[in-house]
Motif scaffolding. Structure first.
Motif, short mmCIF file in Angstrom:
data_model
loop_
_atom_site.label_atom_id
_atom_site.label_comp_id
_atom_site.label_asym_id
_atom_site.label_seq_id
_atom_site.Cartn_x
_atom_site.Cartn_y
_atom_site.Cartn_z
N ASN A 79 0.85 -1.19 0.00
CA ASN A 79 0.00 0.00 0.00
C ASN A 79 0.88 1.24 0.00
OD1 ASN A 79 -2.16 -1.74 0.24
ND2 ASN A 79 -2.32 -1.51 2.45
N VAL A 80 0.58 2.19 -0.89
CA VAL A 80 1.38 3.40 -0.98
C VAL A 80 0.48 4.60 -1.18
CG1 VAL A 80 3.38 2.21 -1.97
CG2 VAL A 80 1.65 3.17 -3.49
N ASN A 81 1.03 5.77 -0.92
CA ASN A 81 0.42 7.03 -1.32
C ASN A 81 1.21 7.58 -2.50
OD1 ASN A 81 -1.54 6.93 0.58
ND2 ASN A 81 -0.73 8.53 1.90
N ILE A 82 0.53 7.94 -3.56
CA ILE A 82 1.18 8.41 -4.77
C ILE A 82 1.32 9.92 -4.71
CG2 ILE A 82 1.08 8.48 -7.28
CD1 ILE A 82 -0.81 6.04 -7.08
N SER A 83 2.53 10.40 -4.89
CA SER A 83 2.74 11.85 -4.93
C SER A 83 2.39 12.41 -6.30
CB SER A 83 4.19 12.19 -4.59
OG SER A 83 4.47 11.87 -3.25
N GLN A 84 2.83 11.73 -7.35
CA GLN A 84 2.59 12.24 -8.69
C GLN A 84 2.78 11.13 -9.71
OE1 GLN A 84 4.62 15.89 -9.37
NE2 GLN A 84 3.61 16.33 -11.31
N ILE A 85 1.94 11.15 -10.76
CA ILE A 85 2.10 10.27 -11.91
C ILE A 85 2.61 11.13 -13.06
CG2 ILE A 85 0.94 8.74 -13.54
CD1 ILE A 85 -1.05 8.04 -11.36
N TYR A 86 3.74 10.74 -13.64
CA TYR A 86 4.40 11.58 -14.63
C TYR A 86 3.90 11.34 -16.05
CZ TYR A 86 7.84 12.73 -11.03
OH TYR A 86 8.46 13.17 -9.89
N VAL A 87 3.15 10.28 -16.29
CA VAL A 87 2.74 9.94 -17.65
C VAL A 87 1.22 9.99 -17.78
CG1 VAL A 87 4.76 8.53 -18.12
CG2 VAL A 87 2.74 7.47 -17.09
N GLU A 88 0.76 10.11 -19.00
CA GLU A 88 -0.66 10.13 -19.33
C GLU A 88 -0.90 9.18 -20.49
OE1 GLU A 88 -3.33 11.90 -18.00
OE2 GLU A 88 -1.96 12.41 -16.37
N ALA A 100 5.91 7.09 -12.02
CA ALA A 100 5.26 7.77 -10.90
C ALA A 100 6.19 7.75 -9.70
CB ALA A 100 3.93 7.09 -10.55
N VAL A 101 5.91 8.63 -8.75
CA VAL A 101 6.67 8.65 -7.50
C VAL A 101 5.71 8.52 -6.34
CG1 VAL A 101 8.63 9.96 -8.36
CG2 VAL A 101 6.64 11.17 -7.50
N CYS A 102 6.19 7.88 -5.29
CA CYS A 102 5.37 7.67 -4.10
C CYS A 102 5.73 8.69 -3.02
CB CYS A 102 5.59 6.27 -3.55
SG CYS A 102 5.15 4.98 -4.70
N LEU A 219 -6.19 10.25 -9.78
CA LEU A 219 -5.96 10.66 -8.40
C LEU A 219 -7.02 11.63 -7.91
CD1 LEU A 219 -2.09 11.17 -8.54
CD2 LEU A 219 -3.39 9.10 -8.01
N THR A 220 -8.11 11.75 -8.67
CA THR A 220 -9.16 12.70 -8.29
C THR A 220 -9.82 12.33 -6.97
OG1 THR A 220 -10.67 11.46 -9.70
CG2 THR A 220 -9.65 13.43 -10.64
N ASP A 221 -9.84 11.05 -6.65
CA ASP A 221 -10.50 10.61 -5.42
C ASP A 221 -9.51 10.17 -4.35
OD1 ASP A 221 -13.05 11.09 -6.39
OD2 ASP A 221 -13.16 9.14 -7.35
N TYR A 551 -2.10 21.27 3.33
CA TYR A 551 -1.02 21.72 2.48
C TYR A 551 -0.96 20.89 1.19
CZ TYR A 551 0.41 23.93 6.85
OH TYR A 551 0.42 24.67 8.01
N ALA A 552 -0.43 21.51 0.13
CA ALA A 552 -0.31 20.83 -1.17
C ALA A 552 0.69 19.68 -1.07
CB ALA A 552 0.15 21.83 -2.23
N LYS A 553 0.32 18.57 -1.67
CA LYS A 553 1.19 17.39 -1.64
C LYS A 553 2.01 17.26 -2.91
CE LYS A 553 -1.75 14.75 1.52
NZ LYS A 553 -2.77 15.80 1.73
N ASN A 554 1.74 18.07 -3.92
CA ASN A 554 2.56 18.06 -5.13
C ASN A 554 2.40 19.38 -5.88
OD1 ASN A 554 -0.05 16.25 -5.61
ND2 ASN A 554 0.30 17.47 -7.45
N ASP A 555 3.22 19.59 -6.87
CA ASP A 555 3.18 20.82 -7.66
C ASP A 555 2.02 20.78 -8.65
OD1 ASP A 555 5.51 21.34 -6.31
OD2 ASP A 555 6.81 20.75 -7.96
N GLY A 556 1.62 21.96 -9.12
CA GLY A 556 0.58 22.02 -10.14
C GLY A 556 -0.02 23.41 -10.26
N LYS A 557 -1.17 23.45 -10.92
CA LYS A 557 -1.87 24.71 -11.13
C LYS A 557 -3.30 24.55 -10.68
CE LYS A 557 -2.86 28.10 -14.77
NZ LYS A 557 -2.71 28.39 -16.22
#
Length: 752
Positions: A79-88, A100-102, A219-221, A551-557
């Motif tokens: 079980n992990v928490n995903i920080s960001q998925i780099y691909v689409e 992706a990074v955890c 990661l919307t949910d 607080y924000a868990k990753n970068d974005g807009k």
């Protein structure tokens, strides 16, 4: 390998195989003739004859397969928490690329919990083993006391001694079981620690195979991903397999069929099924997720992604046999006979010997030869006025439509509230750029102080409970040291009066209490650390008055803000969305439409060509991925790595309907408002037998109304014969796809 799919399999009724093959007339056995009796056959509407031919007796099943890329799943074993998925979907990756990074901090926390659990497991097992050994020694000592008793006392104590021996044997068996259980627990904890350590050392998810990214977890949910949950799927578009969608291996009944082949562009290629190990089957049964049946050909025919191909499964009873229709054979006791058309054009009775039979045909071992015309019982009107229709092969397509489409944004994450309360402040606005760790909003839960107090009370309660246990043990030790409890004295009232309590047994009992205190202390230390961790987690971001900062868990807009200060929110409410960069990918959703015939259970397959109309111009593109929904979200995949075999699965993307991704060949137009729905194939075949529906006839078994079959009137030389056919479930306009019974070049009666 895919486990669950989109399109239902088209299962078809068993049909007798009569693949007519011409041979030079050889020995056909002895022919027996007799004078023509009064005709006993039912009255036909007109003359109905069929030639005797060489064929195969057996049965056939036809299943529909779709050419799809081979999939490679990328997942974590913990079980992990995903920080960001780099691909689409639509991205191309190479093996070893970071997908992706955890959240390494979360992995560290899990690792620490595993380490604490391992320490606790080893410590408590060691103490418990000492308690067990001491208890056995105590029972052995008490059993040995019978040596000091008189004969009368020994007789009274015999049953007690037996009880002690039974207790000792039981405890020794428990020791063996506890040891095995302990070793198993340690093994599992070590395995989990290794997984989390790997994430801590390198919190990246890397591609196991090169190819096209066709699925990413949304990661919307939330960012949490369960062990063996697919985070990214990469598909090899250069390696297509034939997936029989909707038929899982637990439902497949054709593994023992003699002959298996696929028709590709009118050509026949032998196929074999993908094999699954017993370990896969056991895992599938436990998880109630079974892989699809997939077939492949060693000859590697050229397949087109998204195309459908009929796969044939034949079971043979007799091969290259003379056959006649079952409706030509009459019975008189054990005698079988037919009516043969002679040179004068009249009928003669012919006794025959028969062999194997199937649904439509019977093998003739004696009495007939190839080419003879045999009368068959037909109450159907044999056509006399007709035109000839020559069967050809052509393409067959049924369109489907995606009526809603929009540009897909990369890495959209919806921040949802974990609490019920009131928004104190929103610290970002739409279009703001955010970085990991930036304050997003503050919510007043009104219960923050209570939650902290509750966590603190749990710690206090654990301390009080432990203190009470130790006090109880100390009291029992004191009572025992001062002469034993009243219970011990009562239990020993029949013993010799010269000793109130055996010195060795006293020592062992005191040792038992001391070990039980140590066990309670080990449990207390472990539970206290867990409660303290929970307290620290609740206190994080909480000012002690119920105001919690997020607080924000990753970068974005920031692409959307759904609340403002003063708004009341519930747990799970949407607060805002953080989005990566826009992409050149369209998300297509398959929904009901008043303008198009839509098959909502179907999406385009990866690699399939799609189109839409814009201002009179057709814009083309390709399907490059899919979103999880319904049965797709429930389907599983079989994966094997150095740690064994695993079943992985997707999660629902939350769209509520079928959805997939496409890329247009020349990019997304600036204005799509005047474009039509995205068009793709619901059914797509190349070079198959397609005939006018009007030449196909239905017949119903009068003894079983559910037994329905189909036939055409086939022109065979100077005769018109009833030819059974297998139909697909598909019709398009005035045409029907025929899977078996007729082929290119055959001539069929088309009513004038």
């Amino acid at each position: 390998m895919k486990i669950r799919n989109l399109l239902s399999i088209k299962k078809l009724a068993v049909l007798g195989i009569c693949a007519c093959v011409s041979f030079l007339a050889g020995g056909c056995g002895k022919m027996t003739e007799s004078s023509i009796p009064e005709l006993e056959e039912p009255v036909a509407l007109n003359e109905a004859y069929r030639p005797v031919e060489y064929g195969t007796i057996g049965s056939i099943q036809v299943l529909m397969a779709t050419a799809v890329p081979r999939d490679y799943c990328n997942y974590h074993s913990a079980n992990v928490n995903i920080s960001q998925i780099y691909v689409e979907p639509g991205d191309t990756v190479n093996a070893g690329d970071v997908l992706a990074v955890c959240d390494v901090d979360e992995a560290k926390k899990q690792l620490q919990e595993c380490q604490a659990a391992l320490v606790h497991e080893n410590e408590t097992y060691e103490i418990s083993a000492q308690i067990s050994d001491t208890q056995i020694k105590l029972w052995e000592s008490q059993a040995a006391d019978t040596d000091e008793f008189s004969t009368e006392q020994i007789e009274k104590k015999e049953s007690t001694e037996d009880d002690y021996n039974t207790q000792i044997a039981t405890e020794q068996e428990n020791q063996r079981y506890d040891k095995q259980l302990h070793e198993y627990r340690v093994q599992k904890i070590n395995e989990q620690m290794a997984l989390y350590q790997q994430i801590v050392d390198d919190g990246t998810l890397k591609a196991v195979h090169s190819g096209l990214v066709t699925y990413t977890k949304k990661l919307t949910d939330g960012r949490s991903a369960a062990a063996y949950e697919n985070i990214v799927i990469v598909s090899d578009t250069d390696d297509l397999v034939l997936d029989i969608k909707g038929t899982a291996i637990n439902e497949y009944k054709y593994s023992d069929y003699d002959k298996k082949y696929v028709i590709v562009d009118g050509e026949k290629y032998d196929v074999t099924e993908s094999q699954y190990t017993s370990e896969v089957l056991v895992l599938s049964k436990i998880n109630n997720r079974y892989p699809d049946v997939c077939v492949e050909s060693r000859e590697k025919p050229f397949l087109t992604a998204g195309q459908m191909y009929p796969v044939y499964f034949e079971k043979t009873k007799a091969n290259q046999a003379l056959v006649v229709g079952k409706d030509s054979i009459y019975k008189d006791g054990d005698i079988r006979y037919v009516y043969v058309k002679n040179d004068e054009g009249s009928r003669e009775k012919r006794i025959i010997t028969t062999g194997e039979s199937d649904e439509n045909y019977t093998q003739v071992t004696e009495g007939l030869k190839e080419g003879e015309l045999v009368y068959y019982n037909s109450t159907d009107q044999v056509p006399t006025k007709y035109s000839k229709y020559t069967v050809t092969r052509s393409d067959f397509d049924i369109a489907n439509y995606g009526v809603r489409y929009s540009r897909s944004d990369a890495g959209t994450i919806t921040e949802t509230c974990d609490y019920e309360g009131q928004i104190v402040s929103v610290n970002v606005k739409q279009d703001d750029t955010v970085e990991k760790g930036m304050l997003l909003y503050v919510v007043d839960t009104g219960e923050g102080k209570a939650a902290i107090t509750e966590a603190k009370n749990a710690i206090d309660s654990e301390n009080e409970s432990y203190a009470q246990k130790i006090a109880d043990y100390d009291k029992q030790i004191k009572d025992l040291s001062e002469g034993g409890s009243s219970a011990e004295e009562n239990n020993r009232q029949d013993e010799k009066p010269d000793t109130a309590y055996d010195e060795q047994q006293l020592k062992l009992n005191l040792q038992l209490f001391d070990l039980q205190k140590k066990l309670a202390g080990a449990d207390h230390t472990y539970q206290l650390s867990r409660l303290q961790s929970a307290y620290d987690s609740i206190s994080a971001g909480n000012d002690g008055k119920g105001n919690i900062s997020v607080y924000a868990k990753n970068d974005g807009k920031v692409s959307k803000v759904s609340v403002k200060a003063g708004d009341n929110v519930e747990e799970g409410s949407d607060i805002l969305q953080i989005t990566g960069n826009s992409t050149d990918v369209l998300l297509v959703q398959v929904k009901d439409s008043n303008s198009y015939k839509v098959y909502k259970d179907n999406i385009a397959d990866v690699g399939e060509r799609v189109s839409l109309e814009l201002d009179g111009t057709t814009i083309y593109g390709s399907c490059i991925g899919f979103a999880g929904y319904g049965s797709v979200a429930q389907k599983g995949y079989i994966n094997q790595d150095d740690k064994g075999v695993h079943i992985t699965g997707n999660t629902d993307s939350g769209y509520g309907n079928a959805a997939f991704y496409i890329k247009l060949d020349n990019g997304i137009p600036d204005d799509l408002t005047r474009a039509s729905a995205v068009k793709f194939s619901y059914v797509s075949f190349k070079k198959v037998v397609v005939v006018p529906t009007s030449i196909i006839h239905k017949q119903v078994n009068p003894m079983d109304k559910d037994d329905i079959s189909y036939y055409v009137w086939k022109i065979d030389g100077d005769s018109v014969v009833k030819q059974p056919v297998i139909l697909s479930d598909y019709t398009s306009g005035s045409n029907t796809l025929v899977l078996y019974g007729i082929d290119e070049g055959d001539e069929i009666c088309l009513a004038s």
